[in-house]
Every structure is written in structure tokens, then in C-alpha cells.
Design an enzyme around this catalytic site. Structure first.
Site, PDB file in Angstrom:
ATOM      1  N   ALA A  77       0.844  -1.188   0.000  1.00 41.27           N
ATOM      2  CA  ALA A  77       0.000   0.000   0.000  1.00 41.27           C
ATOM      3  C   ALA A  77       0.884   1.244   0.000  1.00 41.27           C
ATOM      4  CB  ALA A  77      -0.951  -0.010   1.188  1.00 41.27           C
ATOM      5  N   SER A  78       2.099   1.075  -0.474  1.00 42.49           N
ATOM      6  CA  SER A  78       3.066   2.173  -0.598  1.00 42.49           C
ATOM      7  C   SER A  78       3.222   2.906   0.725  1.00 42.49           C
ATOM      8  CB  SER A  78       2.674   3.100  -1.745  1.00 42.49           C
ATOM      9  OG  SER A  78       2.694   2.378  -2.952  1.00 42.49           O
ATOM     10  N   HIS A  79       2.898   4.173   0.745  1.00 39.59           N
ATOM     11  CA  HIS A  79       3.135   4.988   1.942  1.00 39.59           C
ATOM     12  C   HIS A  79       1.877   5.194   2.773  1.00 39.59           C
ATOM     13  CE1 HIS A  79       7.130   5.721   0.488  1.00 39.59           C
ATOM     14  NE2 HIS A  79       6.615   5.995  -0.698  1.00 39.59           N
ATOM     15  N   LYS A  88      -1.075  -4.224  -6.499  1.00 36.39           N
ATOM     16  CA  LYS A  88      -0.674  -3.443  -7.659  1.00 36.39           C
ATOM     17  C   LYS A  88      -0.530  -4.451  -8.792  1.00 36.39           C
ATOM     18  CE  LYS A  88       1.715   0.351  -5.384  1.00 36.39           C
ATOM     19  NZ  LYS A  88       3.007   1.062  -5.254  1.00 36.39           N
TER      20      LYS A  88
END
Length: 187
Positions: A77-79, A88
Site C-alpha cells: 500500500a506504498s506509503h 498493484k
């Protein structure tokens, strides 16, 4: 739902009953659980899964290309805050799928028209470590000169916020010849 939808999408796009999808993840607390769920779902759909475990996004992208896989999934969820996680989705070129393809996957996820493989046609799951391959490809780049980096006797600190960068970046820096690496939050 999203894993089954993506598997169905890739089966249609590739024209293969048993396509290959590469799966890698970051170090989120829910990552290992989600990885098991996604991998098992893909196998149940008849997809062959190459699971990379803890991997950077570019490493998964490169593995899709290197293996000539039909797609990829990066679990991250990246950042976003720690309670989030996501899929993704990558096409066969190791690129994020287009908005148009994303809409198709969303429609498939909302439909009940997904069928799982029969027991004789389940996919297979294999484990690979692609970080060394990724580092080798970086070192092989014409503009990368490890001997020049080593001659500088760099001392570098890295704070990887306890995610995959804590594995990948120190390994890359060592391969580049960095003399001293101070690892902070690299667990």
C-alpha cells in the site's frame, strides 16, 4: 475477489488456461497473510505462481519481464498507514495495467462469473529470489561504475522504515562497493 478477477483477466489477455503470474510483497504486517491468500487463490484459478516473497516493486516488474510471465502482483500500500494493503497489478511487460484494464478487473471482481480450475488443472507455485538478479542487472548498466564508487570510500546511512528497502538497498550498496553502511530500521 480481486485476485480471481485478475487471474481471469490474465487468462483472457494471454489466451492461456494456465498463465504465469509473479507475486512479491513489501513488509507490511498483513503482507505474509495476504501473500498466502493471493497465491492460493491464483493456484485455485489454474495460474502458475512465481512468488518472490519480500521484494521491491521494480524487482517484481523485472521478474515479470525476465520470466516472460503473463502478469504480476505487488502486495503493498506504498506509503499508506499500516492497516492498509493493496494489489498493484502488472501486465506482461512488467508495467502497471492501464485504467481501462483496471476497469475490466473491477467489473470481473464484482461479477459472480468466475470459475476455479478443476483439481487436475490447478496452477503450481514456485519460490524464487530475484533480488540478486536485479542487482546484477544494475551492475551491468554501462553508466554504473562500482570501481569508481568503491574508490570514494563512501560511508552511507540508510533508514528503510523496516520494509523491503532494508533488504534491497544495503545489498545493492555492498555490491556497488560502498565501504561502510549504517543500517537504521532495516528489520
Amino acid at each position: 475477489n480481486f485476485a480471481t478477477a485478475f487471474a481471469s483477466f490474465i487468462q483472457t489477455e494471454s489466451g492461456k488456461e494456465q498463465p504465469t503470474i509473479v507475486v512479491g510483497r513489501d513488509a507490511r504486517l498483513s503482507g505474509e497473510m495476504l501473500e498466502g491468500l493471493v497465491n492460493s487463490t491464483l493456484v485455485a484459478m489454474g495460474v502458475n505462481v512465481v512468488t518472490l516473497g519480500l521484494s521491491t516493486t521494480p524487482t517484481v516488474e523485472m521478474a515479470v519481464i525476465d520470466l516472460e510471465a503473463d502478469g504480476g502482483i505487488i502486495l503493498t500500500a506504498s506509503h499508506n498507514p499500516k492497516q492498509w494493503n493493496a494489489l498493484k497489478l502488472l501486465n506482461y511487460k512488467g508495467e502497471f495495467i492501464s485504467a481501462q484494464d483496471g476497469e475490466i478487473v473491477l467489473q470481473l471482481a464484482e461479477s459472480a462469473d468466475i470459475s476455479f480450475a478443476t483439481v487436475d488443472h490447478l496452477g503450481k507455485r514456485t519460490q524464487k529470489d530475484y533480488l540478486p538478479m536485479h542487482i546484477e542487472k544494475i551492475l551491468a548498466l554501462e553508466l554504473v561504475k562500482p570501481e569508481l564508487i568503491a574508490a570514494q570510500k563512501y560511508r552511507i546511512a540508510i533508514d528503510a522504515v523496516n520494509s523491503v528497502g532494508g533488504i534491497a538497498v544495503p545489498a545493492l550498496l555492498k555490491a556497488l562497493g560502498v565501504e561502510e553502511i549504517f543500517e537504521i530500521n532495516c528489520e
